[in-house]
Design a protein around this motif. Structure first.
Motif, PDB file in Angstrom:
ATOM      1  N   ARG A  74     -47.901  18.254  74.427  1.00  0.00           N
ATOM      2  CA  ARG A  74     -48.657  19.788  74.835  1.00  0.00           C
ATOM      3  C   ARG A  74     -47.094  19.505  75.849  1.00  0.00           C
ATOM      4  N   THR A  75     -47.169  18.630  77.141  1.00  0.00           N
ATOM      5  CA  THR A  75     -46.405  18.017  78.237  1.00  0.00           C
ATOM      6  C   THR A  75     -44.372  18.077  77.592  1.00  0.00           C
ATOM      7  N   LEU A  76     -44.187  17.840  76.235  1.00  0.00           N
ATOM      8  CA  LEU A  76     -42.785  17.803  75.956  1.00  0.00           C
ATOM      9  C   LEU A  76     -42.845  19.126  75.495  1.00  0.00           C
ATOM     10  N   CYS A  77     -43.777  20.156  75.124  1.00  0.00           N
ATOM     11  CA  CYS A  77     -43.421  21.218  74.840  1.00  0.00           C
ATOM     12  C   CYS A  77     -43.390  22.015  75.769  1.00  0.00           C
ATOM     13  N   LYS A  78     -44.118  21.840  76.927  1.00  0.00           N
ATOM     14  CA  LYS A  78     -44.487  22.459  78.423  1.00  0.00           C
ATOM     15  C   LYS A  78     -45.513  23.784  77.815  1.00  0.00           C
ATOM     16  N   ALA A  79     -46.668  23.005  77.133  1.00  0.00           N
ATOM     17  CA  ALA A  79     -46.943  24.190  76.476  1.00  0.00           C
ATOM     18  C   ALA A  79     -48.361  24.418  78.489  1.00  0.00           C
ATOM     19  N   SER A  80     -48.941  25.411  78.143  1.00  0.00           N
ATOM     20  CA  SER A  80     -49.954  25.713  79.253  1.00  0.00           C
ATOM     21  C   SER A  80     -50.722  24.691  79.127  1.00  0.00           C
ATOM     22  N   GLY A  81     -50.953  24.180  80.989  1.00  0.00           N
ATOM     23  CA  GLY A  81     -52.659  23.131  80.931  1.00  0.00           C
ATOM     24  C   GLY A  81     -51.981  21.802  79.991  1.00  0.00           C
ATOM     25  N   GLY A  82     -51.097  21.677  80.755  1.00  0.00           N
ATOM     26  CA  GLY A  82     -50.955  20.309  80.182  1.00  0.00           C
ATOM     27  C   GLY A  82     -51.325  18.620  80.598  1.00  0.00           C
ATOM     28  N   ASP A  83     -51.482  19.237  82.011  1.00  0.00           N
ATOM     29  CA  ASP A  83     -52.411  18.427  83.322  1.00  0.00           C
ATOM     30  C   ASP A  83     -53.931  18.357  82.703  1.00  0.00           C
ATOM     31  N   GLU A  84     -54.082  19.261  82.183  1.00  0.00           N
ATOM     32  CA  GLU A  84     -55.708  19.359  81.723  1.00  0.00           C
ATOM     33  C   GLU A  84     -56.629  18.480  80.654  1.00  0.00           C
ATOM     34  N   ARG A  86     -55.470  15.401  80.817  1.00  0.00           N
ATOM     35  CA  ARG A  86     -55.110  13.738  81.932  1.00  0.00           C
ATOM     36  C   ARG A  86     -56.465  14.179  83.320  1.00  0.00           C
ATOM     37  N   ASN A  87     -57.089  15.659  83.423  1.00  0.00           N
ATOM     38  CA  ASN A  87     -58.049  15.309  83.400  1.00  0.00           C
ATOM     39  C   ASN A  87     -59.057  15.054  83.121  1.00  0.00           C
ATOM     40  N   ASP A  88     -59.153  16.083  81.601  1.00  0.00           N
ATOM     41  CA  ASP A  88     -60.224  15.967  80.564  1.00  0.00           C
ATOM     42  C   ASP A  88     -60.846  13.956  80.462  1.00  0.00           C
ATOM     43  N   MET A  89     -59.287  13.502  80.457  1.00  0.00           N
ATOM     44  CA  MET A  89     -59.645  12.264  80.225  1.00  0.00           C
ATOM     45  C   MET A  89     -60.393  11.371  81.655  1.00  0.00           C
ATOM     46  N   GLN A  90     -59.928  11.963  82.736  1.00  0.00           N
ATOM     47  CA  GLN A  90     -60.234  11.237  83.892  1.00  0.00           C
ATOM     48  C   GLN A  90     -61.744  11.371  84.147  1.00  0.00           C
ATOM     49  N   GLN A  91     -62.325  12.556  83.530  1.00  0.00           N
ATOM     50  CA  GLN A  91     -63.458  13.065  83.584  1.00  0.00           C
ATOM     51  C   GLN A  91     -64.180  12.281  82.207  1.00  0.00           C
ATOM     52  N   LEU A  92     -64.102  12.082  81.189  1.00  0.00           N
ATOM     53  CA  LEU A  92     -64.380  11.391  80.508  1.00  0.00           C
ATOM     54  C   LEU A  92     -64.275   9.512  80.729  1.00  0.00           C
ATOM     55  N   LEU A  93     -63.664   9.240  81.767  1.00  0.00           N
ATOM     56  CA  LEU A  93     -63.710   8.260  82.500  1.00  0.00           C
ATOM     57  C   LEU A  93     -65.152   7.691  83.560  1.00  0.00           C
ATOM     58  N   ASP A  94     -65.062   8.625  83.478  1.00  0.00           N
ATOM     59  CA  ASP A  94     -65.776   8.696  85.200  1.00  0.00           C
ATOM     60  C   ASP A  94     -67.382   8.590  84.263  1.00  0.00           C
TER      61      ASP A  94
END
Length: 153
Positions: A74-84, A86-94
């Motif tokens: 998604r980051t490569l294709c510049k899709a909307s919400g690219g950082d979400e 990574r944030n989802d992964m952080q929530q999963l870790l937490d």
């Protein structure tokens, strides 16, 4: 220690006696060092607790890998919400591995493995990268549904 006069000795004896004296001092130095170590009790090492065995860890590791893949694509294709992602992964870790460093490391490694797998293949957003991102998003949704329906509260 006895005082030995080396003035009247011949040079060979003087050298031999000096070497013998130095060897005696050198050999006794480790004994002194060991004596200091013996005086201080060694703190017992407590091994870290084993990681908790969770029945859905296999699926969760795959889910983390999928999140890493989708995040990269998604980051490569510049899709909307690219950082979400990574944030989802952080929530999963937490939520899943907050107090379990070994489990957190495994989940992070799975995320990075998914990210790097596509980073080594795709450097540009191509139609096949878009298809791969869609398929991985679908797999992630399926995994999330399976995990929560079977093991969720």
């Amino acid at each position: 220690m006895a005082c030995v006069s080396t003035i009247s000795m011949i040079p060979v004896r003087r050298v031999f006696l000096s070497l013998l004296l130095c060897a005696g001092v050198a050999m006794s130095a480790p004994v002194w060092a060991q004596g200091n170590k013996a005086a201080q009790p060694a703190a017992p090492e407590v091994p870290p607790p084993p990681p908790a065995a969770v029945p859905y860890d296999g699926k969760l590791l795959r889910f983390a890998e999928v999140i890493g893949s989708v995040h990269y694509l998604r980051t490569l294709c510049k899709a909307s919400g690219g950082d979400e992602w990574r944030n989802d992964m952080q929530q999963l870790l937490d939520s899943e591995a907050k107090d379990e460093p070994q489990r957190k490391e495994r989940l992070t490694a799975a995320f990075n493995r998914g990210y790097r797998a596509f980073a080594s293949v795709y450097t540009d957003c191509t139609p096949s990268a878009i298809v791969a991102e869609e398929r991985y998003r679908n797999e992630g949704a399926t995994l999330a549904t399976e995990i929560t329906s079977r093991f969720g509260n």
